[in-house]
Design an enzyme around this catalytic site. Sequence first.
Site, PDB file in Angstrom:
ATOM      1  N   TYR A 132       0.863  -1.180   0.000  1.00 19.45           N
ATOM      2  CA  TYR A 132       0.000   0.000   0.000  1.00 19.45           C
ATOM      3  C   TYR A 132       0.897   1.227   0.000  1.00 19.45           C
ATOM      4  CZ  TYR A 132      -3.338   3.515   1.377  1.00 19.45           C
ATOM      5  OH  TYR A 132      -4.114   4.640   1.392  1.00 19.45           O
TER       6      TYR A 132
ATOM      7  N   GLU B  31      -2.990   7.610  -4.480  1.00 15.57           N
ATOM      8  CA  GLU B  31      -2.860   6.290  -3.849  1.00 15.57           C
ATOM      9  C   GLU B  31      -2.584   5.200  -4.878  1.00 15.57           C
ATOM     10  OE1 GLU B  31      -5.851   4.580  -0.718  1.00 15.57           O
ATOM     11  OE2 GLU B  31      -6.358   3.677  -2.635  1.00 15.57           O
TER      12      GLU B  31
END
Length: 374
Positions: free
Chosen positions: A101, A189
Site C-alpha cells: 500500500y 494512492e
Amino acid sequence: MRIIEYEGLRLFSEAGIPTPRFSVVDEPERAVEAAKHIGLPVVLKAQVLVGGRGKAGGVRLVETIEDVRSVASRLLGSEIRGEKVRKLIVAEAVKHSKELYLSIIVDRASNRHLILSSMMGGVDVEELLKNHPEALIKVPIDPLTGLREWHTRKLAAHLNLSTNTSIQLQDIVRKLYNIYTQYCCDLAEINPLALTENEKFVALDAKIIVDDNAVRIKGFRFAEETGAESEAERLGLNYVELDGDIGVVCNGAGLTMATMDLIHTLGGRPGCFLDLGGGASSERVFTALKFLLNRPHIKLVFLNVLGGITRCDEVAEGIVRAFDEFGGSKKMVVRLVGTREEEGKRILESRNIEYYTRMLEAAEAAVKQAAKPI
Ligand code: ADP
Ligand code: MG
C-alpha cells in the site's frame, strides 16, 4: 474530484511509474482485440469511481478469449454499487507475490502532507491495517521544504526492503509526490503496488483525488468522469454524495447543512447534500429533482426551501414538473416558505401535492416515511 482509474494510470505512466500495459474499451469486441494484442491472461476492470470495486465483482482475471467476450459483455452496461459501467480497462495480468500500500494525503491536523505505506495492501487493506496498525508507516512532509531523500529512505527502511527494491520504491514515491503536488491532490494512492517474483514494482491501481478548487483555478482537464458528482457538476448542481437514503435538496449551503443535521438528529440518514443555490428557476429545481430521483441509493427526496431571492412559485413549478414526469417513482417530502409562498402553495395544492411550512414537521415526516418499506 476523483480521477477515473485509466486516467490515473496514464498519469503514473507519464511520470515513469511502472504500470501494466492496458487499453480502454467500451465494447466487448474491442476488449477481445485488446486482449489479443496484450496477450492472455488479462484483467478486465470496470471504470467506475465507487470504492470496493474489486470486491463488488468489477475486477476479473480472464484466461480465454471467449471469457473476455462474455465477461466484458456482462460488465459493460451493468451497475456496480449504483454506478453504470461504460468503459473497461483491459490490462496485462501481472503475476506478483506481494501487494503493498502506498499513498500521499493531506493531513489537515498537522498541516503536512503524509506518506503512508505498508507491506500489507490490496482489497482488504482497511481490515488488515485495523488489525495490524503497526504495519502502517507514516512519514510527514513539511510542504515548505518538500520531499527529501531522508523521507524516502526512512520509508523504505521501515518496510524492510532489499537494496534493489528500496531504490525502486524510493523512485516511485518521488514520482508519486510530483504528481500529488503538480495536480494539487488531496490523495494519490497506489493500492496495490505489486511486487513481482523478479522483484519489480508495478502500480496495479490508481486512485487520485484532485482538490476541486484547483481543478477550477488551474483549469485541469481530465478524461470524462462517470461519477455522480461529476455528472451533477456538468448539470451545474452543488452535489455531494453520501451513503444514506434521504436526498436532501435545499437552497443555500447553510440550510442544506442544517437540514442534514436535523435529519441525522431525528434518526434518518442523508444520502446527499444538494444545494440549489439562490434564485433557483423552475428548470433548475426540475433538473435537481430529476437527477436525484434517478440516483439508485435515494429512497426519498426531501426538498426544503426557504425563499428569499428564490421564489416559491418557481420552485413549485419545478416540483410539479418532476411529479408529472416521475410521479410515484419515489417519495417526496416538500417544505416551502418565503417569497411568493401563497402562489407556490396554490400551485402545489392544484395538483394535490402535500407540503409543509414548518421545517421540523417536514423533517420528521421525511425520516418517518424513509423508514417505511417501499
Ligand atoms: P479496487 O481497489 O477498485 O477493488 P484494484 O485495481 O485494486 O481494484 O484490483 C483489485 C485486485 O485485483 C488487486 O488487489 C489485485 O490483486 C488484482 N489486480 C488488479 N489489477 C491487476 C493486474 N493488472 N494484474 C494482476 N492482478 C490485478
Ligand atoms: Mg485498489
